[in-house]
Design an enzyme around this catalytic site. Structure first.
Site, PDB file in Angstrom:
ATOM      1  N   LYS A  21       0.782  -1.141  -0.359  1.00 14.07           N
ATOM      2  CA  LYS A  21       0.053   0.140   0.062  1.00 14.07           C
ATOM      3  C   LYS A  21       0.647   1.431  -0.154  1.00 14.07           C
ATOM      4  O   LYS A  21       0.474   1.920  -0.172  1.00 14.07           O
ATOM      5  CB  LYS A  21      -1.269   0.391   0.910  1.00 14.07           C
ATOM      6  CG  LYS A  21      -2.652  -0.559   1.026  1.00 14.07           C
ATOM      7  CD  LYS A  21      -3.032  -0.614   1.913  1.00 14.07           C
ATOM      8  CE  LYS A  21      -4.543  -1.440   1.311  1.00 14.07           C
ATOM      9  NZ  LYS A  21      -5.891  -0.843   2.560  1.00 14.07           N
ATOM     10  N   LYS A  75      -4.465  -7.438  -7.006  1.00 15.50           N
ATOM     11  CA  LYS A  75      -5.376  -8.043  -6.206  1.00 15.50           C
ATOM     12  C   LYS A  75      -6.602  -7.108  -6.270  1.00 15.50           C
ATOM     13  O   LYS A  75      -6.235  -6.140  -6.840  1.00 15.50           O
ATOM     14  CB  LYS A  75      -5.443  -8.425  -4.958  1.00 15.50           C
ATOM     15  CG  LYS A  75      -5.999  -7.151  -3.658  1.00 15.50           C
ATOM     16  CD  LYS A  75      -5.603  -8.104  -2.879  1.00 15.50           C
ATOM     17  CE  LYS A  75      -5.892  -6.041  -1.529  1.00 15.50           C
ATOM     18  NZ  LYS A  75      -6.592  -6.563  -0.330  1.00 15.50           N
ATOM     19  N   LYS A 121     -10.994  -1.947  -3.890  1.00 11.30           N
ATOM     20  CA  LYS A 121     -11.458  -1.072  -3.546  1.00 11.30           C
ATOM     21  C   LYS A 121     -10.853   0.363  -4.217  1.00 11.30           C
ATOM     22  O   LYS A 121     -11.626   0.884  -4.853  1.00 11.30           O
ATOM     23  CB  LYS A 121     -12.622  -0.794  -2.365  1.00 11.30           C
ATOM     24  CG  LYS A 121     -13.633  -1.589  -1.671  1.00 11.30           C
ATOM     25  CD  LYS A 121     -13.813  -1.334  -0.255  1.00 11.30           C
ATOM     26  CE  LYS A 121     -13.370  -2.415   0.666  1.00 11.30           C
ATOM     27  NZ  LYS A 121     -13.166  -2.385   1.605  1.00 11.30           N
TER      28      LYS A 121
HETATM   29  N1  AQP Z   1      -9.871  -9.931  -4.211  1.00  8.55           N
HETATM   30  C1  AQP Z   1      -9.339  -9.953  -2.713  1.00  8.55           C
HETATM   31  N2  AQP Z   1     -10.048 -11.616  -3.459  1.00  8.55           N
HETATM   32  C2  AQP Z   1      -9.884 -12.235  -1.343  1.00  8.55           C
HETATM   33  N3  AQP Z   1     -10.542 -11.517  -0.630  1.00  8.55           N
HETATM   34  C3  AQP Z   1     -10.077  -9.799  -0.675  1.00  8.55           C
HETATM   35  N4  AQP Z   1     -10.790  -9.717   0.158  1.00  8.55           N
HETATM   36  C4  AQP Z   1     -10.208  -8.709   0.375  1.00  8.55           C
HETATM   37  N5  AQP Z   1      -9.463  -8.086  -1.501  1.00  8.55           N
HETATM   38  C5  AQP Z   1      -9.840  -9.962  -1.631  1.00  8.55           C
HETATM   39  C6  AQP Z   1     -10.593 -10.122   1.179  1.00  8.55           C
HETATM   40  O1  AQP Z   1     -12.031  -8.850   1.949  1.00  8.55           O
HETATM   41  C7  AQP Z   1     -12.118  -8.656   3.645  1.00  8.55           C
HETATM   42  C8  AQP Z   1     -12.093  -7.273   3.548  1.00  8.55           C
HETATM   43  O2  AQP Z   1     -11.319  -6.479   3.070  1.00  8.55           O
HETATM   44  P1  AQP Z   1     -10.930  -5.145   3.684  1.00  8.55           P
HETATM   45  O3  AQP Z   1     -11.844  -3.751   3.234  1.00  8.55           O
HETATM   46  O4  AQP Z   1     -10.683  -5.072   4.647  1.00  8.55           O
HETATM   47  O5  AQP Z   1      -9.697  -4.738   3.123  1.00  8.55           O
HETATM   48  P2  AQP Z   1      -8.805  -5.129   2.443  1.00  8.55           P
HETATM   49  O6  AQP Z   1      -8.238  -6.830   1.889  1.00  8.55           O
HETATM   50  O7  AQP Z   1      -7.898  -4.067   2.017  1.00  8.55           O
HETATM   51  O8  AQP Z   1      -9.947  -5.016   0.513  1.00  8.55           O
HETATM   52  P3  AQP Z   1      -9.284  -3.408  -0.861  1.00  8.55           P
HETATM   53  O9  AQP Z   1     -10.917  -4.025  -1.428  1.00  8.55           O
HETATM   54  O10 AQP Z   1      -8.196  -4.640  -1.523  1.00  8.55           O
HETATM   55  O11 AQP Z   1      -9.325  -2.830   0.009  1.00  8.55           O
HETATM   56  P4  AQP Z   1      -9.080  -1.071   0.184  1.00  8.55           P
HETATM   57  O12 AQP Z   1      -8.261  -0.773  -1.362  1.00  8.55           O
HETATM   58  O13 AQP Z   1      -8.788   0.182   0.331  1.00  8.55           O
HETATM   59  O14 AQP Z   1      -7.315  -1.195   0.838  1.00  8.55           O
HETATM   60  C9  AQP Z   1     -10.857  -8.849   4.328  1.00  8.55           C
HETATM   61  O15 AQP Z   1     -11.017 -11.117   4.329  1.00  8.55           O
HETATM   62  C10 AQP Z   1      -9.574  -9.689   3.018  1.00  8.55           C
HETATM   63  O16 AQP Z   1      -9.042 -10.944   3.115  1.00  8.55           O
END
Ligand code: AQP
Length: 331
Positions: A111, A194, A197
């Site tokens: 990040k 991956k 969001k």
């Molecule tokens: N690409 C993914 N594949 C499988 N699982 C995923 N998770 C996130 N992305 C994937 C799982 O979703 C849950 C919630 O995730 P989060 O919102 O707490 O944070 P994150 O992992 O940082 O998700 P994002 O979408 O990438 O958010 P941003 O962009 O805001 O950082 C977790 O259980 C995660 O494992």
């Protein structure tokens, strides 16, 4: 009955990765666990969030979880900042956790990228807050996507060090529950990144509020290569985009990747993508429709979150107060 804790950041619109990697499993775990589901708004602000958007995203995310099948009567759904115990335990964990441990966290490196010095201190200590989220409730099972595996290991190190430092058996060990399929859903634009969001391109992800036309258009435009689909899964090893789409088809249909290839081997991506879009729509469209309906009654959503926070506080308060006493705080 074992206690489950899991969280999701209201940092945007939840996507197919969040759904397959986490939310779908939360719904199933409700059958035989006591579940605490949290919209982790304190985690979200570790990177800049526009305040009005954060409020909107938090309510939308509550609506999506309810629409996907989270039951707030039998289980607990709330937003993190409404329960102060998380911040109190997180501070104690900031003092238990070691810089060397945090330096190894790959999500911070991903990040923060090259511009490390310019990121918030919150982003760096994010895993300590995540450990506090779980252990505030002494939860023992945490359903997460594969990307969170390292953070759960760190939470266990923190729990163990706390117990050793204070000579107690206070915090339990935590088990990550990682789904066998779609544990890591990749971007539709780049099969090595991956699905996220915060990716600037909405074309990189299927959002849980997308309608059937949008899903179909995003899947048709998803990056692929020019080879036909192989007959065996080994043939996908060097083809990240094809592997991702086959994995999505398998996960949404509850079959294996090999079973998908048994049906589509030798064919190009045209018909395969249409069938995939169709299958995704069957699952996502009803959730998107129900989300829109729920968002028309924001008072109801606020009420669900308020009641959830009260119930979460009632569980958290005695645990975190006891942890504070163990540390030596006057109580
Ligand atoms: N690409 C993914 N594949 C499988 N699982 C995923 N998770 C996130 N992305 C994937 C799982 O979703 C849950 C919630 O995730 P989060 O919102 O707490 O944070 P994150 O992992 O940082 O998700 P994002 O979408 O990438 O958010 P941003 O962009 O805001 O950082 C977790 O259980 C995660 O494992």
């Amino acid at each position: 009955m074992q206690r489950v804790f899991s969280g999701i950041q209201p940092s945007g619109i939840p996507h197919l990765g969040n759904y397959l990697g986490a939310i779908r499993n939360w719904v199933t775990l409700q059958q035989d666990h006591e579940c605490i589901f949290c919209l982790v708004d304190m985690h979200a602000i570790t990177v800049w969030q526009d305040p009005a958007e954060l409020r909107e995203n938090t309510l939308r995310q509550a609506a999506i979880l309810l629409a996907a099948g989270i039951n707030p009567e039998q289980h607990v759904l709330f937003n993190q900042s409404a329960v102060t115990a998380h911040a109190r335990l997180a501070w104690i964990f900031n003092c238990v956790s070691r810089l060397g441990w945090l330096n190894r966290m790959t999500q911070f490196k991903d990040k923060a990228g090259k511009n490390r010095e310019n990121h918030s201190a919150g982003l760096y200590v994010y895993p300590n807050l995540m450990a506090a989220d779980i252990l505030t409730y002494k939860a023992t099972r945490v359903p997460v996507g594969d990307d969170q595996r390292q953070h759960i290991e760190l939470a266990n190190d923190i729990a163990q060090k706390f117990n050793n430092d204070y000579g107690v058996e206070f915090f339990p060990q935590i088990e990550a529950i990682i789904p066998p399929a779609a544990a890591r859903v990749m971007s539709l634009r780049d099969g090595t990144k991956k699905m996220s969001k915060s990716d600037p391109s909405a074309q990189s992800r299927i959002e849980m509020t997308d309608d059937a036309d949008t899903i179909s258009q995003k899947i048709r435009r998803a990056k692929t290569d020019s080879e036909p689909l192989p007959s065996e899964t080994e043939g996908l090893t060097e083809r990240p985009e094809a592997r991702n789409l086959v994995g999505l088809y398998a996960a949404i249909s509850n079959i294996t990747a090999q079973e998908v290839l048994n049906e589509y081997n030798g064919s190009g991506f045209g018909a395969f993508k249409d069938a995939l879009a169709e299958r995704l729509s069957v699952t996502i469209s009803p959730i998107a429709d129900e989300t829109r309906r729920l968002l028309d009654n924001q008072d109801h959503l606020l009420n669900v979150l308020r009641k959830g926070a009260e119930r979460a506080s009632a569980i958290a308060e005695p645990i975190v107060s006891e942890a504070e006493k163990l540390v030596g705080f006057l109580k």
